[in-house]
Design a protein around this motif. Structure first.
Motif, PDB file in Angstrom:
ATOM      1  N   MET A 218      -0.802 -10.296   9.817  1.00  0.00           N
ATOM      2  CA  MET A 218      -1.967  -9.638  10.417  1.00  0.00           C
ATOM      3  C   MET A 218      -2.796  -9.012   9.297  1.00  0.00           C
ATOM      4  SD  MET A 218      -1.707  -7.233  13.710  1.00  0.00           S
ATOM      5  CE  MET A 218      -0.796  -5.860  13.052  1.00  0.00           C
ATOM      6  N   PHE A 251     -13.343 -12.469  13.282  1.00  0.00           N
ATOM      7  CA  PHE A 251     -13.146 -13.656  14.137  1.00  0.00           C
ATOM      8  C   PHE A 251     -12.954 -14.916  13.299  1.00  0.00           C
ATOM      9  CE2 PHE A 251     -15.435 -10.594  16.782  1.00  0.00           C
ATOM     10  CZ  PHE A 251     -14.559 -10.517  17.851  1.00  0.00           C
ATOM     11  N   THR A 254      -9.501 -14.826  11.840  1.00  0.00           N
ATOM     12  CA  THR A 254      -8.518 -15.164  12.886  1.00  0.00           C
ATOM     13  C   THR A 254      -8.439 -16.676  13.079  1.00  0.00           C
ATOM     14  OG1 THR A 254      -8.647 -13.050  14.019  1.00  0.00           O
ATOM     15  CG2 THR A 254      -7.982 -14.936  15.364  1.00  0.00           C
ATOM     16  N   ASP A 255      -9.595 -17.358  13.055  1.00  0.00           N
ATOM     17  CA  ASP A 255      -9.596 -18.824  13.163  1.00  0.00           C
ATOM     18  C   ASP A 255      -8.810 -19.447  12.017  1.00  0.00           C
ATOM     19  OD1 ASP A 255     -11.081 -18.738  15.444  1.00  0.00           O
ATOM     20  OD2 ASP A 255     -13.010 -19.202  14.467  1.00  0.00           O
ATOM     21  N   ALA A 258      -5.045 -19.155  12.238  1.00  0.00           N
ATOM     22  CA  ALA A 258      -4.406 -19.772  13.406  1.00  0.00           C
ATOM     23  C   ALA A 258      -3.203 -20.627  13.011  1.00  0.00           C
ATOM     24  CB  ALA A 258      -5.420 -20.610  14.182  1.00  0.00           C
ATOM     25  N   GLY A 262      -1.514 -16.114  12.659  1.00  0.00           N
ATOM     26  CA  GLY A 262      -1.940 -14.776  12.219  1.00  0.00           C
ATOM     27  C   GLY A 262      -3.198 -14.307  12.923  1.00  0.00           C
ATOM     28  N   LYS A 263      -3.584 -13.044  12.691  1.00  0.00           N
ATOM     29  CA  LYS A 263      -4.753 -12.475  13.356  1.00  0.00           C
ATOM     30  C   LYS A 263      -5.433 -11.437  12.479  1.00  0.00           C
ATOM     31  CE  LYS A 263      -5.840 -12.175  18.026  1.00  0.00           C
ATOM     32  NZ  LYS A 263      -5.818 -11.769  19.353  1.00  0.00           N
ATOM     33  N   ALA A 264      -6.761 -11.366  12.603  1.00  0.00           N
ATOM     34  CA  ALA A 264      -7.524 -10.349  11.875  1.00  0.00           C
ATOM     35  C   ALA A 264      -8.149  -9.374  12.864  1.00  0.00           C
ATOM     36  CB  ALA A 264      -8.613 -11.010  11.049  1.00  0.00           C
ATOM     37  N   PHE A 265      -8.090  -8.106  12.540  1.00  0.00           N
ATOM     38  CA  PHE A 265      -8.685  -7.076  13.393  1.00  0.00           C
ATOM     39  C   PHE A 265      -9.568  -6.152  12.574  1.00  0.00           C
ATOM     40  CE2 PHE A 265      -4.805  -8.112  15.738  1.00  0.00           C
ATOM     41  CZ  PHE A 265      -5.267  -8.162  17.038  1.00  0.00           C
ATOM     42  N   SER A 320       0.466  -5.811  23.812  1.00  0.00           N
ATOM     43  CA  SER A 320      -0.568  -6.433  22.991  1.00  0.00           C
ATOM     44  C   SER A 320      -1.485  -5.343  22.439  1.00  0.00           C
ATOM     45  CB  SER A 320      -1.361  -7.434  23.818  1.00  0.00           C
ATOM     46  OG  SER A 320      -1.935  -6.757  24.906  1.00  0.00           O
TER      47      SER A 320
END
Ligand code: NAI
Ligand code: NA
Length: 396
Positions: A218, A251, A254-255, A258, A262-265, A320
């Motif tokens: 993350m 965003f 996050t793409d 994938a 994983g994810k970005a915030f 979540s």
């Protein structure tokens, strides 16, 4: 040498090693007092030496027993000159981490450069293998673009119209009008280059390509929204355009992530006194009113309380991660509380040099500002000789 504060406008030319150490130890104690967080075990913090980044490193290490690599840009001590506070903070952090049996190494250099990214990747490969969490917490007035070589400078200006409103010189307590002329198009582009999301994306691309991101890794970057009164110079000004860009970049990242799940915030944080925020006109007056109200309500937080809550109540719960309609994590919820904002807006209208000491928390502002440089801590003997010639043991 006895070290005293030497204030020059928005900065202090000196910093106190023992006071910075105390600042770090207090933050560690706070995190420990809140109990364990089931967080990441291998953490990279970019902008790890002060403010929200330092708090993120401390929360990871002492909340989740994480191994941490910190990247920052700080001045080492030199003959007759103290180091910058982030240097002493990192020295104190590394010593405390080692005492606790935790891995901690740091890279002092320009995070915007290809070299520091490559150095960081080499260090991860050599020592940790892969990273589970990347915190991106840079605040800088300049960025040399690694591809074009152009030196971009960010500006803090309104867009379109000249802006006039109140501000306070927090050293003197004088409330006066400040007028800021609007930016040009180049100013917007430059500010986005420095404080937008491109460098965050470059970091994540480099880490992903090198295979040093663990499955499900993350990344979190920090943003700010704030009230109506600061909108023209902040969220709707040049810096706001950079924050829009940063938020949009989450965003894209996050793409890209994938393939490893994983994810970005982006986390929207509360307005706080840091080296970065004290240089923004209008914000110090807002912060002094805000602090007074939030302290009275018992909802005031500093960087460490904000980040401890971000990790324990947003990032690492069993459920979540809650986000707003734009996909952002909100840990500015207590600042943006309707009743709080209504009160700030009321007080703002009537704020003057004469009544600010009563209606605002100017002393809190000043003391937080001094704390950034290691001054004003209980339990530190400021009359004693401070040996400022020290090296961070894990420094690469
Ligand atoms: P800060 O000034 O305390 O920390 C900045 C960090 O970036 C330091 O560790 C510094 O060494 C590092 N840094 C700066 N230039 C660098 C470079 N070229 N290479 C490597 N490291 C470099 O700033 P703060 O306030 O903690 O800001 C961090 C983020 O949080 C920023 O994105 C800011 O916009 C955001 N934020 C700040 C708020 C505030 O009120 N202070 C509120 C909400 C978000
Ligand atoms: Na930071």
């Amino acid at each position: 040498m006895i070290i005293e504060p030497r204030m020059r406008g928005f900065i202090c030319l000196t910093s106190h090693p023992k006071g910075c150490e105390k600042n770090v130890l207090n933050q560690i104690d706070y995190v420990k007092s809140k109990g364990k967080i089931a967080g990441a075990k291998k953490v990279l913090v970019i902008g790890a030496s002060t403010g929200f980044g330092l708090a993120s490193r401390i929360t990871s290490a002492f909340g989740s027993d994480a191994a941490t690599i910190g990247v920052f840009f700080e001045k080492a001590p030199a003959e007759g000159k103290t180091a910058s506070p982030g240097y002493y903070n990192s020295l104190a952090f590394e010593a405390a981490a080692k005492n606790a049996g935790l891995y901690a190494k740091s890279i002092n250099g320009d995070a915007f450069s290809n070299e520091v990214k490559a150095q960081t990747i080499d260090l991860i490969k050599a020592d940790l293998g892969q990273i589970d969490l990347v915190i991106y917490s840079l605040a800088s007035p300049v960025r040399q673009h690694p591809v074009t070589g152009v030196l971009h400078r960010s500006v803090l200006k309104p867009i379109g119209d000249t802006f006039t409103d109140k501000t306070v010189d927090f050293h003197t307590g004088i409330v006066s009008d400040v007028t800021i002329t609007p930016c040009n198009d180049e100013d917007i582009a430059n500010t986005v280059e420095v404080m937008g999301g491109e460098d965050w994306q470059m970091w994540m691309d480099a880490l992903l390509d090198a295979g040093v991101l663990a499955d499900g890794a993350m990344t979190v970057a920090y943003s700010y929204i704030g009230p109506k009164v600061t909108e023209p110079v902040y969220r709707k000004g040049t810096i706001g355009m950079a924050k829009d860009h940063l938020e949009a970049t989450a965003f894209k990242i996050t793409d890209d992530l994938a393939k490893i799940g994983g994810k970005a915030f982006v986390s929207v944080n509360k307005a706080l006194v840091t080296q970065a925020s004290s240089a923004i006109p209008v914000i110090p007056l807002y912060i002094s009113l805000l602090y007074k109200i939030m302290k009275a309500k018992g909802t005031h937080e500093g960087c460490i309380e904000q980040i401890q809550r971000l990790f324990s109540a947003r990032l690492y719960t069993n459920g979540s991660i809650p986000v707003d309609e734009k996909g952002r994590i909100r840990i500015d919820d207590w600042e943006m509380d309707e009743a709080v904002q209504k009160e700030v807006a009321e007080l703002w209208k009537g704020a003057t040099t004469e009544n600010l000491p009563a209606i605002g928390d100017l002393n809190g502002y000043k003391s937080d500002f001094s704390s950034l440089f290691g001054f004003g801590f209980d339990g530190v003997d400021y009359a004693a000789d401070a040996n400022e010639m020290v090296e961070i043991p894990g420094l690469i």
